[in-house]
Structure formats: C-alpha cells, structure tokens
Design a protein around this motif. Sequence first.
Motif, PDB file in Angstrom:
ATOM      1  N   ALA A  15       0.587  -1.277   0.072  1.00  0.00           N
ATOM      2  CA  ALA A  15      -0.229   0.173   0.197  1.00  0.00           C
ATOM      3  C   ALA A  15       1.269   1.464   0.042  1.00  0.00           C
ATOM      4  CB  ALA A  15      -0.488   0.503   1.196  1.00  0.00           C
ATOM      5  N   ALA A  17       1.051   5.644   0.268  1.00  0.00           N
ATOM      6  CA  ALA A  17      -0.168   6.733   0.449  1.00  0.00           C
ATOM      7  C   ALA A  17       0.989   7.747  -0.175  1.00  0.00           C
ATOM      8  CB  ALA A  17      -0.175   6.851   1.197  1.00  0.00           C
ATOM      9  N   HIS A  45      -5.108   4.247   0.091  1.00  0.00           N
ATOM     10  CA  HIS A  45      -4.630   4.376   1.267  1.00  0.00           C
ATOM     11  C   HIS A  45      -4.610   6.357   2.309  1.00  0.00           C
ATOM     12  CE1 HIS A  45      -5.012  -0.137   2.899  1.00  0.00           C
ATOM     13  NE2 HIS A  45      -4.831   0.099   1.482  1.00  0.00           N
ATOM     14  N   ASP A  46      -4.774   7.212   1.140  1.00  0.00           N
ATOM     15  CA  ASP A  46      -4.211   7.752   1.613  1.00  0.00           C
ATOM     16  C   ASP A  46      -4.060   8.952   2.444  1.00  0.00           C
ATOM     17  OD1 ASP A  46      -2.781   8.202  -1.500  1.00  0.00           O
ATOM     18  OD2 ASP A  46      -4.549   9.078  -2.339  1.00  0.00           O
ATOM     19  N   GLU A  48      -3.721   7.152   5.152  1.00  0.00           N
ATOM     20  CA  GLU A  48      -2.923   7.436   6.469  1.00  0.00           C
ATOM     21  C   GLU A  48      -1.509   7.397   6.305  1.00  0.00           C
ATOM     22  OE1 GLU A  48      -0.655   6.273   9.349  1.00  0.00           O
ATOM     23  OE2 GLU A  48      -2.947   5.298   9.201  1.00  0.00           O
ATOM     24  N   LEU A  54       0.363   1.348   7.863  1.00  0.00           N
ATOM     25  CA  LEU A  54      -0.130   1.114   7.159  1.00  0.00           C
ATOM     26  C   LEU A  54       0.195   0.232   6.459  1.00  0.00           C
ATOM     27  CD1 LEU A  54      -1.578   2.026   4.089  1.00  0.00           C
ATOM     28  CD2 LEU A  54      -0.037   3.190   3.392  1.00  0.00           C
ATOM     29  N   ARG A  57      -2.214  -2.579   9.220  1.00  0.00           N
ATOM     30  CA  ARG A  57      -3.223  -2.640   7.866  1.00  0.00           C
ATOM     31  C   ARG A  57      -3.431  -3.779   6.762  1.00  0.00           C
ATOM     32  NH1 ARG A  57      -6.354   2.630   5.838  1.00  0.00           N
ATOM     33  NH2 ARG A  57      -4.952   3.611   7.549  1.00  0.00           N
ATOM     34  N   GLY A  69       4.279  -0.560   3.745  1.00  0.00           N
ATOM     35  CA  GLY A  69       4.019   0.313   3.550  1.00  0.00           C
ATOM     36  C   GLY A  69       4.173   1.700   3.274  1.00  0.00           C
ATOM     37  N   THR A  71       5.129   5.830   2.336  1.00  0.00           N
ATOM     38  CA  THR A  71       4.748   6.773   2.881  1.00  0.00           C
ATOM     39  C   THR A  71       5.199   7.661   2.222  1.00  0.00           C
ATOM     40  OG1 THR A  71       4.574   6.934   4.297  1.00  0.00           O
ATOM     41  CG2 THR A  71       2.842   6.148   4.460  1.00  0.00           C
TER      42      THR A  71
END
Length: 124
Positions: A15, A17, A45-46, A48, A54, A57, A69, A71
């Motif tokens: 994911a 974000a 998932h933007d 988080e 993330l 999750r 995750g 980001t």
Amino acid sequence: MSVGDGPTRPVVLVAAAGTFPAAVLRELRAGLEEEGVPHELRPGHDDEPDPTALAHRVARDSPLEVGVGLTERGIAVHHGKLPAGRPVAVDPDVTAEVARRMGHDAARVVTGVPLKLVTEEDRG
C-alpha cells in the motif's frame, strides 16, 4: 477463501500513500519479484501517513500475512501477527535503493530466508 470466487491468491500486499518518485515503487516491487514472491498493490490508503500503521493494516489483509507500507515518511514491512507498533523493518529513507531492499525483506519474511536489512553502510 470466499465461495464462488475461487481460491485467494497468496500475495504480499503493498500500500502506498502520498507522493514519491515512481522509481521507489518500481524498485520495491522489483525486490519482491526477485525473491519470487507475488505481490499486489492496494490503492486507496492516502489517509494514512505512517508507513508502519499502513504496513500493519495491509498485512492483516494479506493471505501471506505480510504487508508493505510506503508513504512520504518512510517504508515499513510488517507481519499481521506482530503488534501494530512492532514492524519487521522500517526505514525513513524513501529512496529507490532502500525500497528495493525492503521489497527483498518483505519477501524473505514469507520465505523464511534471513533478511537483508538496510544498514548505515548501505547508505554510504
């Protein structure tokens, strides 16, 4: 597995974000592919900003119980059975080199091979 949909494909869920260079996601996916572990990108998932949260999750939703995750704050690898705040690996550097290594490590959690983990020497 859901009835009528066929078997669930075993994948590591990824994911992302926020915004980062396209090379980062490409290298993350390449690291997973090089280790022979299938993955699937999970959009949406933007909301988080924390890579660890993330990753946790999506790890809980992953058939292989491993999630990544990505980001603007970093890259994290998590296992769904670990506590939310205790990822397998997390790195605040969102670079292509770190992303590839984290892809390798996510796959290695699945296969049971020792992790590569990013060290200060790797950052040069």
